[in-house]
Write a protein that holds these residues in place. Sequence first.
Motif, PDB file in Angstrom:
ATOM      1  N   SER A 182       0.828  -1.208   0.000  1.00 15.76           N
ATOM      2  CA  SER A 182       0.000   0.000   0.000  1.00 15.76           C
ATOM      3  C   SER A 182       0.866   1.264   0.000  1.00 15.76           C
ATOM      4  O   SER A 182       0.524   2.256  -0.637  1.00 15.76           O
ATOM      5  CB  SER A 182      -0.958   0.000   1.188  1.00 15.76           C
ATOM      6  N   PHE A 185       2.214   1.768  -3.530  1.00 16.78           N
ATOM      7  CA  PHE A 185       1.085   2.119  -4.404  1.00 16.78           C
ATOM      8  C   PHE A 185       0.747   3.604  -4.244  1.00 16.78           C
ATOM      9  O   PHE A 185       0.588   4.342  -5.213  1.00 16.78           O
ATOM     10  CB  PHE A 185      -0.099   1.224  -4.036  1.00 16.78           C
ATOM     11  N   LEU A 194      -1.307   6.780 -12.088  1.00 17.73           N
ATOM     12  CA  LEU A 194      -1.351   5.321 -12.070  1.00 17.73           C
ATOM     13  C   LEU A 194      -1.402   4.856 -13.521  1.00 17.73           C
ATOM     14  O   LEU A 194      -2.418   5.012 -14.193  1.00 17.73           O
ATOM     15  CB  LEU A 194      -2.577   4.839 -11.297  1.00 17.73           C
ATOM     16  N   THR A 201      -2.768  -4.993  -4.268  1.00 15.85           N
ATOM     17  CA  THR A 201      -2.205  -4.360  -3.073  1.00 15.85           C
ATOM     18  C   THR A 201      -2.918  -4.872  -1.823  1.00 15.85           C
ATOM     19  O   THR A 201      -3.763  -5.767  -1.917  1.00 15.85           O
ATOM     20  CB  THR A 201      -2.284  -2.815  -3.189  1.00 15.85           C
ATOM     21  N   ARG A 202      -2.514  -4.347  -0.681  1.00 12.07           N
ATOM     22  CA  ARG A 202      -3.160  -4.756   0.579  1.00 12.07           C
ATOM     23  C   ARG A 202      -3.688  -3.516   1.271  1.00 12.07           C
ATOM     24  O   ARG A 202      -3.062  -2.480   1.259  1.00 12.07           O
ATOM     25  CB  ARG A 202      -2.172  -5.394   1.559  1.00 12.07           C
ATOM     26  N   LEU A 203      -4.845  -3.683   1.863  1.00 17.12           N
ATOM     27  CA  LEU A 203      -5.418  -2.603   2.670  1.00 17.12           C
ATOM     28  C   LEU A 203      -5.496  -3.087   4.105  1.00 17.12           C
ATOM     29  O   LEU A 203      -5.763  -4.257   4.358  1.00 17.12           O
ATOM     30  CB  LEU A 203      -6.840  -2.280   2.196  1.00 17.12           C
ATOM     31  N   PHE A 215      -6.908  -2.923  -7.344  1.00 13.25           N
ATOM     32  CA  PHE A 215      -7.404  -1.643  -7.864  1.00 13.25           C
ATOM     33  C   PHE A 215      -7.230  -1.694  -9.378  1.00 13.25           C
ATOM     34  O   PHE A 215      -6.160  -2.079  -9.865  1.00 13.25           O
ATOM     35  CB  PHE A 215      -6.572  -0.469  -7.324  1.00 13.25           C
ATOM     36  N   LEU A 236     -15.911   1.030   1.439  1.00 15.72           N
ATOM     37  CA  LEU A 236     -15.192   0.029   0.654  1.00 15.72           C
ATOM     38  C   LEU A 236     -14.994  -1.292   1.388  1.00 15.72           C
ATOM     39  O   LEU A 236     -15.325  -2.362   0.860  1.00 15.72           O
ATOM     40  CB  LEU A 236     -13.832   0.594   0.189  1.00 15.72           C
ATOM     41  N   LEU A 246     -15.455   3.125  -7.335  1.00 10.46           N
ATOM     42  CA  LEU A 246     -15.234   4.315  -6.499  1.00 10.46           C
ATOM     43  C   LEU A 246     -14.978   5.497  -7.412  1.00 10.46           C
ATOM     44  O   LEU A 246     -14.127   5.420  -8.307  1.00 10.46           O
ATOM     45  CB  LEU A 246     -14.019   4.118  -5.595  1.00 10.46           C
ATOM     46  N   LEU A 253     -11.999   4.354 -10.044  1.00  8.97           N
ATOM     47  CA  LEU A 253     -11.266   3.094  -9.957  1.00  8.97           C
ATOM     48  C   LEU A 253     -12.236   2.012  -9.528  1.00  8.97           C
ATOM     49  O   LEU A 253     -13.202   2.284  -8.811  1.00  8.97           O
ATOM     50  CB  LEU A 253     -10.127   3.195  -8.932  1.00  8.97           C
TER      51      LEU A 253
END
Lengths: 275, 101
Positions: A182, A185, A194, A201-203, A215, A236, A246, A253
């Motif tokens: 993250s 990113f 982008l 990725t990781r949230l 994403f 989200l 979103l 995205l």
Amino acid sequence: MTQTVQITIPAAFTSHHQGVLTRYLVDDRQLGPAEWQLLYQGIDVLGTARFQAGGRANTFRQLYHRHIDAHFASPYLEQLLALDDVKAQSPALIAEFARRIAPRLQQASLLLPNMPQTWLFYAYCVYWWQNFGRGYAFEIQIVRDLRASGVNFYTHDVRDPVERRSAADLIVLNLAGDVKTSTYFLREALSQRLLSDFYVTRLWAGKRQHTLVVFQQPAAWEQINGDTVDGQLADLLRLLPRPVRLQQGDVTLVVVGYEMWKRRVLQVQRRQNDE
Amino acid sequence: MSEKQLTEMSYSEFQEVMDTYIIRSARQDDAIPSPTFLELLFDTLSKRVKNVIQLQGQVVNGELVLAAPTGPKAVQVRGNQILLGDWRVIVKLQGGEFQPA
């Protein structure tokens, strides 16, 4: 032999930047949104700080590449690729290499106990090293998982320093993708647009829990499966793993849970194979 | 200790901070809460999309014809082509024909 060392920290690196850098190093859970942004700004400014020794001046960024990246990146990646369980074993490897940074900098007179400005360079190096180490550990985990799941894809060879810097980490269904922690990113978004079609990725889904997500540019998701639900940023995590569209201003995205993304990719690839 | 700036610490305090950071940050990503991450991401991307040019197009005899924008001179339009700096963007209709400029 002692040599005169002089460091020029740009005036743009304020005491606020150093304050937030200090708080980040001590405990990053203390930081709010504005402070994260300040941290990234501060790190970028530090990259332009100048180190003068022996009649030569170099920026922190140049010295990082010469003393850290050029010496540690390839051996680290070789050892990382040899690990059986990257997720479990990589933290010890990342830390082992990070501990080699201080002795190397001390040997090159780039970290001096009596010169606190050199500490900022050491902090800069460790910050980037940890990001580098975690970034590739994450990428290799994803690549291995995609392979085990039967997804057809092309990936660059991280052992090759040139290929390592290729525009995309992965090509899936002719879509260019990157695997990024993250932090990386976000930094990519801050430093450039982008450019890839998708980003794995990781949230943070809680204090100690991550969730894997993808994403995507809307056109990329349409190529896989156009279904989405509209969501707000705040919704989200509640809406995932469903594909969530979103939109804020002119930016749109589509975010989907990684496992669901993988299933949809596999469905498309199987359908293409059957045709 | 955390109240001091990094360069105000003693060297041993600084080393302790860095040793702890190395162990923590090797184990986990930066702890950016998801709402903060999303806010920063979308704010940044929104700010980057500052210059928006709208083009209008119509299909004439099966071929796309774009209308020149009235805005910046940096963007020129010829038939189905958009000229932007060193870039020539050619927009093709699926199944359509290439429209020479």
